[in-house]
Scaffold this motif. Structure first.
Motif, PDB file in Angstrom:
ATOM      1  N   ASN A 115       0.848  -1.192   0.000  1.00 59.05           N
ATOM      2  CA  ASN A 115       0.000   0.000   0.000  1.00 59.05           C
ATOM      3  C   ASN A 115       0.886   1.245   0.000  1.00 59.05           C
ATOM      4  O   ASN A 115       1.909   1.277   0.691  1.00 59.05           O
ATOM      5  CB  ASN A 115      -0.913   0.012   1.226  1.00 59.05           C
ATOM      6  N   SER A 116       0.480   2.271  -0.748  1.00 59.97           N
ATOM      7  CA  SER A 116       1.279   3.488  -0.865  1.00 59.97           C
ATOM      8  C   SER A 116       0.392   4.717  -0.762  1.00 59.97           C
ATOM      9  O   SER A 116      -0.761   4.700  -1.190  1.00 59.97           O
ATOM     10  CB  SER A 116       2.034   3.509  -2.204  1.00 59.97           C
ATOM     11  N   ASN A 117       0.954   5.793  -0.197  1.00 61.46           N
ATOM     12  CA  ASN A 117       0.227   7.049  -0.090  1.00 61.46           C
ATOM     13  C   ASN A 117       1.181   8.216  -0.320  1.00 61.46           C
ATOM     14  O   ASN A 117       2.232   8.303   0.320  1.00 61.46           O
ATOM     15  CB  ASN A 117      -0.429   7.185   1.276  1.00 61.46           C
ATOM     16  N   TYR A 118       0.814   9.100  -1.250  1.00 62.19           N
ATOM     17  CA  TYR A 118       1.638  10.277  -1.560  1.00 62.19           C
ATOM     18  C   TYR A 118       1.031  11.521  -0.925  1.00 62.19           C
ATOM     19  O   TYR A 118      -0.161  11.796  -1.090  1.00 62.19           O
ATOM     20  CB  TYR A 118       1.736  10.476  -3.067  1.00 62.19           C
ATOM     21  N   ASN A 119       1.857  12.253  -0.176  1.00 60.68           N
ATOM     22  CA  ASN A 119       1.434  13.504   0.434  1.00 60.68           C
ATOM     23  C   ASN A 119       1.935  14.654  -0.433  1.00 60.68           C
ATOM     24  O   ASN A 119       3.128  14.980  -0.422  1.00 60.68           O
ATOM     25  CB  ASN A 119       1.990  13.619   1.859  1.00 60.68           C
ATOM     26  N   GLY A 120       1.047  15.249  -1.197  1.00 64.51           N
ATOM     27  CA  GLY A 120       1.436  16.326  -2.100  1.00 64.51           C
ATOM     28  C   GLY A 120       1.375  17.700  -1.493  1.00 64.51           C
ATOM     29  O   GLY A 120       1.541  18.693  -2.196  1.00 64.51           O
ATOM     30  N   THR A 121       1.121  17.803  -0.190  1.00 66.76           N
ATOM     31  CA  THR A 121       0.993  19.105   0.455  1.00 66.76           C
ATOM     32  C   THR A 121       2.341  19.590   0.980  1.00 66.76           C
ATOM     33  O   THR A 121       3.367  18.910   0.893  1.00 66.76           O
ATOM     34  CB  THR A 121      -0.002  19.024   1.624  1.00 66.76           C
ATOM     35  N   ASN A 187       5.218   3.966   1.902  1.00 66.78           N
ATOM     36  CA  ASN A 187       4.831   2.622   1.462  1.00 66.78           C
ATOM     37  C   ASN A 187       4.744   1.706   2.671  1.00 66.78           C
ATOM     38  O   ASN A 187       5.561   1.805   3.596  1.00 66.78           O
ATOM     39  CB  ASN A 187       5.863   2.064   0.477  1.00 66.78           C
ATOM     40  N   ALA A 188       3.772   0.804   2.655  1.00 64.48           N
ATOM     41  CA  ALA A 188       3.564  -0.094   3.802  1.00 64.48           C
ATOM     42  C   ALA A 188       3.223  -1.489   3.308  1.00 64.48           C
ATOM     43  O   ALA A 188       2.399  -1.665   2.417  1.00 64.48           O
ATOM     44  CB  ALA A 188       2.454   0.442   4.693  1.00 64.48           C
ATOM     45  N   LYS A 189       3.882  -2.486   3.914  1.00 65.81           N
ATOM     46  CA  LYS A 189       3.613  -3.885   3.575  1.00 65.81           C
ATOM     47  C   LYS A 189       3.482  -4.671   4.871  1.00 65.81           C
ATOM     48  O   LYS A 189       4.362  -4.613   5.738  1.00 65.81           O
ATOM     49  CB  LYS A 189       4.738  -4.454   2.716  1.00 65.81           C
ATOM     50  N   TYR A 190       2.372  -5.407   4.992  1.00 73.10           N
ATOM     51  CA  TYR A 190       2.127  -6.210   6.194  1.00 73.10           C
ATOM     52  C   TYR A 190       2.612  -7.633   5.955  1.00 73.10           C
ATOM     53  O   TYR A 190       2.488  -8.172   4.849  1.00 73.10           O
ATOM     54  CB  TYR A 190       0.631  -6.221   6.503  1.00 73.10           C
ATOM     55  N   GLY A 191       3.175  -8.239   6.980  1.00 72.11           N
ATOM     56  CA  GLY A 191       3.678  -9.593   6.811  1.00 72.11           C
ATOM     57  C   GLY A 191       4.412 -10.083   8.043  1.00 72.11           C
ATOM     58  O   GLY A 191       4.046  -9.757   9.176  1.00 72.11           O
ATOM     59  N   VAL A 192       5.472 -10.852   7.820  1.00 71.16           N
ATOM     60  CA  VAL A 192       6.192 -11.523   8.904  1.00 71.16           C
ATOM     61  C   VAL A 192       7.686 -11.204   8.795  1.00 71.16           C
ATOM     62  O   VAL A 192       8.280 -11.312   7.720  1.00 71.16           O
ATOM     63  CB  VAL A 192       5.983 -13.046   8.842  1.00 71.16           C
ATOM     64  N   PHE A 193       8.261 -10.812   9.922  1.00 74.42           N
ATOM     65  CA  PHE A 193       9.707 -10.634  10.002  1.00 74.42           C
ATOM     66  C   PHE A 193      10.356 -11.974  10.315  1.00 74.42           C
ATOM     67  O   PHE A 193       9.898 -12.712  11.193  1.00 74.42           O
ATOM     68  CB  PHE A 193      10.077  -9.616  11.078  1.00 74.42           C
ATOM     69  N   TRP A 229       8.432   2.081   4.430  1.00 74.65           N
ATOM     70  CA  TRP A 229       9.539   2.820   3.821  1.00 74.65           C
ATOM     71  C   TRP A 229       9.029   4.019   3.035  1.00 74.65           C
ATOM     72  O   TRP A 229       7.866   4.074   2.642  1.00 74.65           O
ATOM     73  CB  TRP A 229      10.397   1.914   2.966  1.00 74.65           C
ATOM     74  N   GLU A 230       9.917   5.009   2.847  1.00 79.46           N
ATOM     75  CA  GLU A 230       9.557   6.255   2.172  1.00 79.46           C
ATOM     76  C   GLU A 230      10.378   6.422   0.891  1.00 79.46           C
ATOM     77  O   GLU A 230      11.525   5.963   0.803  1.00 79.46           O
ATOM     78  CB  GLU A 230       9.805   7.452   3.077  1.00 79.46           C
TER      79      GLU A 230
END
Length: 231
Positions: A115-121, A187-193, A229-230
């Motif tokens: 999942n990703s999210n861009y902050n354009g502000t 960016n975000a990814k859910y899972g297992v370390f 991560w960014e």
């Protein structure tokens, strides 16, 4: 009877438009005071915002099947030799051995999409991500392991004082909220370390001779969580 009220003229206020680009299951809003996480929300520990995507295993590895690999584990006691055994060393029925040697860094194996999210502000915004699927992650090893996954875990835990699992489940619906700096994509990814370990594995035969020793690299689950991560 009519009542007349004097009204004060109110100056009009221009609306401020925040331009936020969104992809995946994420929502960004202007920064507000922290709220108490719900039962399904995972707080992100300090220092866990990364600059690169999760690293992949450096070796060719495959998952250990639930039933193991068919080789008996190292026995806890020396069985007596058969009555017709020759007058020579006896190490019991052929069995596998694993010797843990070193511990490496942690690697993240994701479940479901990134999942990703861009902050354009021009100011920091809050991004909230939600896991979209449920999945299990187990142990992956390089070729040549002669013991079961349970035996490998026991040897590694005993040497490095860590708590590992044969499998962990990353579940649907887990949430996490993080700050996204201006003009930045989170960016975000859910899972297992999983923790990386190296060791040697081989087979001991009844006459106490051994097979060639193979260096084994393993990646073993130890906690469920988000990798952020960014860019």
């Amino acid at each position: 009877m009519g009542i007349v009220l004097n009204r004060t003229t109110v100056a009009s206020v221009a609306a401020l438009l925040l331009c936020l680009g969104v992809s995946g299951s994420a929502v960004a809003v202007s920064e507000t005071p922290e709220s108490t996480p719900t039962a399904t929300e995972t707080p992100i520990p300090d220092g866990e915002i990364n600059q690169d995507p999760p690293a992949e295993p450096e070796e060719v590895v495959s998952d250990i099947p639930d039933e193991g690999n068919g080789m008996p584990d190292e026995p806890t006691f020396m069985p007596p030799p058969p009555k017709d055994w020759p007058n020579a060393e006896y190490c019991g029925p052929p069995h596998g051995v694993y010797v843990a040697q070193s511990q490496g860094k942690q690697y993240h194996k994701g479940v479901g999409p990134t999942n990703s999210n861009y902050n354009g502000t021009s100011r920091t915004a809050k991004s909230t991500f939600t896991s979209e699927v449920t999945g299990e992650i187990g142990i992956s090893v390089s070729a040549g392991l002669t013991v079961s996954r349970e035996a490998l875990i026991a040897k590694v835990e005993g040497k490095f004082d860590v708590e590992l699992s044969a499998k962990l489940t990353a579940k649907l619906g887990n949430k996490i909220s993080v700050n996204t700096p201006p003009k930045t994509t989170t960016n975000a990814k859910y899972g297992v370390f999983r923790l990386k370990h190296t060791g040697q594995s081989y087979t001991i035969y009844s006459n106490c001779k051994t097979s060639a020793k193979t260096t084994i690299t393993s990646y073993t689950p130890f906690r469920v969580g988000w990798y952020i991560w960014e860019d």
